[in-house]
Design a protein around this motif. Sequence first.
Motif, PDB file in Angstrom:
ATOM      1  N   ASP A   3       8.562 -28.687 -22.687  1.00 35.08           N
ATOM      2  CA  ASP A   3       9.122 -28.264 -21.396  1.00 35.08           C
ATOM      3  C   ASP A   3      10.553 -27.828 -21.637  1.00 35.08           C
ATOM      4  OD1 ASP A   3       9.998 -28.000 -18.814  1.00 35.08           O
ATOM      5  OD2 ASP A   3       9.748 -30.098 -18.261  1.00 35.08           O
ATOM      6  N   ASP A   4      10.872 -26.581 -21.779  1.00 34.54           N
ATOM      7  CA  ASP A   4       9.969 -25.473 -21.537  1.00 34.54           C
ATOM      8  C   ASP A   4      10.027 -24.475 -22.677  1.00 34.54           C
ATOM      9  OD1 ASP A   4       8.198 -23.728 -20.204  1.00 34.54           O
ATOM     10  OD2 ASP A   4       9.835 -22.678 -19.266  1.00 34.54           O
ATOM     11  N   ASP A  22       5.998 -22.093 -17.397  1.00 38.82           N
ATOM     12  CA  ASP A  22       6.460 -23.477 -17.548  1.00 38.82           C
ATOM     13  C   ASP A  22       5.266 -24.373 -17.856  1.00 38.82           C
ATOM     14  OD1 ASP A  22       8.198 -25.713 -17.539  1.00 38.82           O
ATOM     15  OD2 ASP A  22       9.298 -24.915 -15.827  1.00 38.82           O
ATOM     16  N   GLU A  53      17.426 -25.034 -15.649  1.00 40.08           N
ATOM     17  CA  GLU A  53      16.268 -25.230 -14.765  1.00 40.08           C
ATOM     18  C   GLU A  53      16.097 -26.685 -14.376  1.00 40.08           C
ATOM     19  OE1 GLU A  53      11.970 -25.884 -13.656  1.00 40.08           O
ATOM     20  OE2 GLU A  53      13.207 -26.864 -15.172  1.00 40.08           O
ATOM     21  N   GLU A  54      16.320 -27.568 -15.347  1.00 39.92           N
ATOM     22  CA  GLU A  54      16.019 -28.992 -15.137  1.00 39.92           C
ATOM     23  C   GLU A  54      16.958 -29.653 -14.129  1.00 39.92           C
ATOM     24  OE1 GLU A  54      13.407 -30.477 -16.050  1.00 39.92           O
ATOM     25  OE2 GLU A  54      12.606 -29.405 -17.776  1.00 39.92           O
ATOM     26  N   HIS A  78      12.459 -21.344 -19.229  1.00 40.37           N
ATOM     27  CA  HIS A  78      13.774 -21.984 -19.310  1.00 40.37           C
ATOM     28  C   HIS A  78      14.061 -22.595 -20.673  1.00 40.37           C
ATOM     29  CE1 HIS A  78      12.768 -26.338 -18.532  1.00 40.37           C
ATOM     30  NE2 HIS A  78      11.781 -25.876 -17.785  1.00 40.37           N
TER      31      HIS A  78
END
Length: 349
Positions: free
Chosen positions: A176-177, A229, A206-207, A64
Motif C-alpha cells: 500500500d501503495d 490502490d 495519501e495516507e 500513491h
Amino acid sequence: MALNEALLKRLIETPGVPGREEQQREIAREELAALTDEVHTDPLGSVIGTKRGNGDVRVMVAGHTDEIGFLVKYIDDKGFLRLQTLGGHFPMNMVSQRVLVTTASGETLRGALQPQRKPPHVATEEDNKPPKVDEFFVDLGMPAEVVKEKVRIGDYAVMDRTLEKVGGRYIGKAMDDRIGVFVMLEALRAMGDHEATVFAVATSQEEVGLRGAEASGSALKPTVVVALDVTLAIDVPGGGNENEITALGKGAALKIMDGYSISHPKLVEHFRSIAEREGIPHQMEILPFGGTDAGGVQRLHGGIPAITLSIPCRYVHTPNEMVDASDVQAAIDLLARYLEEAHTGDYAL
Ligand SMILES: [Zn+2]
C-alpha cells in the motif's frame, strides 16, 4: 508473463512517508521519464508524467508513493526515539518490529521498535494490556550522544522489511501503495496506441488524507480519474465469506464504492466490459470504509468521473502486506487496455 521484480523490489524497499517522499520521487522521475513525454513535480511532491494524446479526454491515473510510517518527535536522555505516527497504525502490528530511520544526512539507521513493557519473566497483569501507539520507542543500539549527533526531530522511519516471494505471492511492507505505482508504470509500458492524454501521477500524502492527489488533480483538470490502490482481502481465518471484500487470486478488483467515493457507474461498466471482452480476471469490490485518491479528485472542478482499480491485499497496514502476482498482472492488463480506449468513454448522466 513474469512481473518486473527488480522494479517492485525497489519501490517496496525504498522508504517514503507522507510529506517525505523524496526517495520515491527519484524512482518515479526516472521511470516516468522513459514512459511519458514530459515529467514534472508539483509543490506537494507528486510526480506527474504526461503522455500526450490528440483528443479532449484527459485521464489522471494516480498511485500513491507514501507509506504509513513515523516521524521522530523526541529523543530522550538515553538515546531512545519517540515517534509521531503518519497514517493508520494498529499497535498490535508494531510490537517487536524493526524500523529504518532515514536521517537528514541520508544515512539509514536500523532500530528495534518496542513497546514500554517488561520482559515476560517479570511482567505484571498491567504489562499484559495491549500497548498504545504512543508507548513505543526505537532503540538504535547507540550511545545517546551518537544518536543525538545523527538523528534530528522530524527525521522519518518506516518498517524494515524486504520484498519476498512466497508461493505465487509477494509480501512486504508498503504494498500500500507501491503496488499501485507499479501497476501504473507497467501499464504505461504495456499500452499501445491511445488518443486520450494520460497524466500518470505518483501522488504524495495519501495516507494522511489524499492531499497530494487533490492538489495535482486541481492543477491537471482531468476529465476522468483512475486511482490505483490496494483493497482488503479478508479471505483468511476469521474473515467470513460475506465479509471478505475481495479474495487473492480472483483478479483485479473494480471498486463500486468505499468510504470516500462511489465510483462512476458508467466508468465501472466501461472497465467491466473491457475485462469481460479481453478475458481479464476481475472481481467487484464494495468496501464499507476507507478511501483512495479517487475520493479526493472526484470532487474537483464541478465533479470528475472516478473509479479505483484495486489490487487485493491481505494484512493491509502490516509489514506483511501480501498480493497475488496474477491479480497484479490483471490490473496492469486492464489499465493498459482502458487507456488505449479511454477516448471512447461516454460518462454523461
Ligand atoms: Zn493506499
